[in-house]
Design a protein around this motif. Sequence first.
Motif, short mmCIF file in Angstrom:
data_model
loop_
_atom_site.label_atom_id
_atom_site.label_comp_id
_atom_site.label_asym_id
_atom_site.label_seq_id
_atom_site.Cartn_x
_atom_site.Cartn_y
_atom_site.Cartn_z
N LEU A 78 0.80 -1.22 -0.09
CA LEU A 78 -0.01 -0.04 -0.11
C LEU A 78 0.83 1.41 -0.03
N CYS A 351 -4.71 7.98 -5.06
CA CYS A 351 -3.81 7.51 -6.02
C CYS A 351 -3.75 6.01 -6.14
N TYR A 352 -3.02 5.26 -6.78
CA TYR A 352 -2.96 3.83 -7.02
C TYR A 352 -2.26 3.24 -5.76
N SER A 353 -2.96 2.33 -5.46
CA SER A 353 -2.48 1.45 -4.17
C SER A 353 -2.72 2.28 -2.75
N CYS A 354 -3.55 3.35 -2.82
CA CYS A 354 -3.35 4.25 -1.50
C CYS A 354 -4.76 3.90 -0.71
N PRO A 355 -4.72 3.62 0.32
CA PRO A 355 -6.16 3.13 1.08
C PRO A 355 -6.60 4.41 1.71
N LEU A 356 -5.81 5.63 1.53
CA LEU A 356 -6.09 6.79 2.64
C LEU A 356 -7.06 7.79 1.88
N ILE B 81 -11.08 -0.78 0.41
CA ILE B 81 -10.37 0.40 0.84
C ILE B 81 -10.21 1.52 -0.34
N SER B 82 -10.84 1.21 -1.29
CA SER B 82 -10.71 2.36 -2.52
C SER B 82 -9.43 2.52 -3.25
N CYS B 83 -8.29 1.39 -3.06
CA CYS B 83 -7.12 1.52 -3.40
C CYS B 83 -6.62 1.42 -4.84
N ASN B 84 -7.65 1.07 -5.72
CA ASN B 84 -7.63 1.09 -7.05
C ASN B 84 -6.80 -0.04 -7.63
N ILE B 85 -6.35 -0.93 -6.66
CA ILE B 85 -5.25 -1.95 -7.45
C ILE B 85 -6.16 -2.86 -8.29
#
Lengths: 682, 141
Positions: A78, A351-356, B81-85
């Motif tokens: 993340l 942003c990509y891979s951001c849980p925040l 978690i909305s991470c877009n992965i």
Amino acid sequence: MRGSHRKTGYMGKIMVVDLSNGTIETETIPHTVYESFLSGMGLAAHVLYHRIPEGVDPLGPDNMLGFVSGLLTGTGSLFTGRWMIASKSPLTGTWGEANCGGNFSPAIKRCGVDGIFFKGTSPKPVYLYVDDNRAELRDATLIWGKDTVETEEYFIEKHFLNEDGFIRSDSSLQDNSLNEKELKKYRRKKVAVACIGPSGEKLSLISGVSTDKGRMAARSGLGAVMGSKRLKAVVLSGTRRIHPHNREEIKRLSRICNRWVQFQPPLMPGFLTAPVGALMRLMPWVMTQDGLLYKIFLRKWGTVSMNQISVEMGDSPIKNWKGTSSDWGFFKSLSSNPDTFTEKETQKYHCYSCPLGCGGICKTTGKYQKTHKPEYETVLSLGGFVMNKDMDIIFQLNEMLNRAGMDTISAGHVVAFAMECYENGLITKEDTDGVPLKWGEPDAITWLIEKMISREGIGDILADGVKRASMHIGEKSTTFAAHAGGQELAMHDGRNDPGYALHYSVEAAPGRHTYGSGIYYEMYQLWKRVKGIPKIAPFYSKKSKYVPDKKHARIGKANSEFMNIMNGSGVCMFGGFMGANRIRIFDWLNAATGWNHTPEKYMEIGSQIQTLKQAFNIKQGVEPSTLALKERVIGHPPQEKGANKGRSVPLETMMEDYWELYGWDKKTGKPSPEQIEAVSRI
Amino acid sequence: MSFFITKECTGCMACLLICPSQAIKGEKKEPHTIQDELCIDCGACGRVCAFQAVLDNFGDIASRIPKKDWDRPVFNLDTCISCNICTDTCPTNALESKLQKPKNLHTYPWLAREKDCIACGFCALECPVDAIEMKKENEGI
């Protein structure tokens, strides 16, 4: 199994594009390079150190520009969606780098490479298109002159056909040669775009590179390098998979990290952030910051959460570093309270891979109907720094600058510089077509920035930053030009946290705020994972911050090393702020690569990257000691009122201590030939 | 690495058309080949091959599955978690994010283009919080 994928987290290759003759080559990078410098910015330092000739003209064909992704990007970790650009900076003449989020970082790796490097100069405007089995330079004449949002929309329309199969009938499109089968595939394509706007095309030395319609790799003036190469955009559409060594372990560590991210208690209204800052100003001691609190602020408001806190505590410079927190008190800064921004937010931006999700998309009124939520740096540099209370204008300027591809931090500095010159009669109404450049006047700020973007009139002088502008205007203006090595400073005051002053001055890319400070070190909590570095007590005296000693030098060194690790891995600094035990960067790296390094070993790698970047500067003839901050920005003379009253930064001693700890010459900041040889022979 | 097309191939082009990474080459009615470097192991070629001509990465013959029986991603938005992965890793761009929860400005993924989904399962595999399950349409959550 039939063979196997490389499971190291990195792709092991780079793409090198020669814009002069149109050749595109893919090169394999030895594993030892990744083991020595990681990927991302470390890889860029390795490639550019060896391939950029000595004394190169930053805007000439021999300079190179690299777009790199992080080692951890795409591995399931993340906060690892950062991509970076690096080159010799035309703004500072030193190592130049800029860092950005969005969705471009995994797109680089999905094209099968860790970085794309450009050399040469194209005879006509071009863009690079890469997908799974082709990499081509294509004509960009039609989009030269378009802003960054228009450019991105153009590529999305061109490469991502909608369900009706709509395709532009524009005769210049080279895709007309595609047959029906290929078109069917194209319908599913998505693209990631990094591009310059008119500022980069016009070689403004404070221009950057944009992605996702307004996320900017803005610093170091690298948009001008792209413009000098006539490279309008990089358009990526690969689908390669990224294979970490142990995906399950990475996911386990990600879940630990995520638990902390999701911890989100209710917070007070935005205007009450100011008293928090005031309390921090009034206390005689510093309460060590736990980054988890900042995470909570970021998740609710984004970086604008710090607007009023920073003003009150003396972190944000006011009125071109001349003003103080008392010049920009609670009621003046109230319009910039964080609720002003979240009220206009229509959705969060991750942003990509951001849980925040600290970013956001905001609805605005005026010429532009929506924009990315302005960041703290933008709001303060176009707010208190130029004495502007009008936030509606800041939303518009944010979009205007993002579309132009111009750095908002530097733009704010230039406006403040011009206003102070005007105040002192160094710029007159004759220079400004009769527009009075009065502090805080929204129309004057807008007019100046429009002129800088179009490079018309006085805007042509100002578009290259405060250092060059002051050289043009005259010696009397040099006091008003706040910069380190030519680069305008961020909205963090070294007089409040001397760590910022140190890193503005000693880093290979001077004037950037993201390498380190005292508060960063507190939030990283590195001492919980790395042996032999100072632990910070829960409370300490404010005066102790201004005492240069080995402990502070060690903190500075650790900050630089850790940021090099994060930039090599593609980690977002805001993730790092949560603390080393909550975001397990070292463990992620081991799980991604299959290495079994200790945190101390990774810090050594960070140190090697720092030396390599410094070696780059030495090779280019840079004298590191000339990059130091001067005069008012470090409290020479000290301010007479406000949060930073009576404070000055013992910068010279701090720099010497820092360089000495690296084993470099403590007076000149130069690594020894043996040290340079050690990092350059890899 | 990865998937392999045997001489049983008739050149029907079904695999070539569905391959999301342009890894399959071949002329109509001629045997096709998979380029190792480009293959992403999504398995779509095996799922559409009516002639049992595709070997998976263990060397086993990949079974054809009618498209209506393919698994599709089902999203648990309470865990997401909305991470877009997932949206990024989808090789066919079938996923998108949008606002889905009342009074919540974070965007969450959904299967925007079901016909483009090739049931590769990469989204579920890469989701860091296991918020995605691959299920047949009528299986429910």
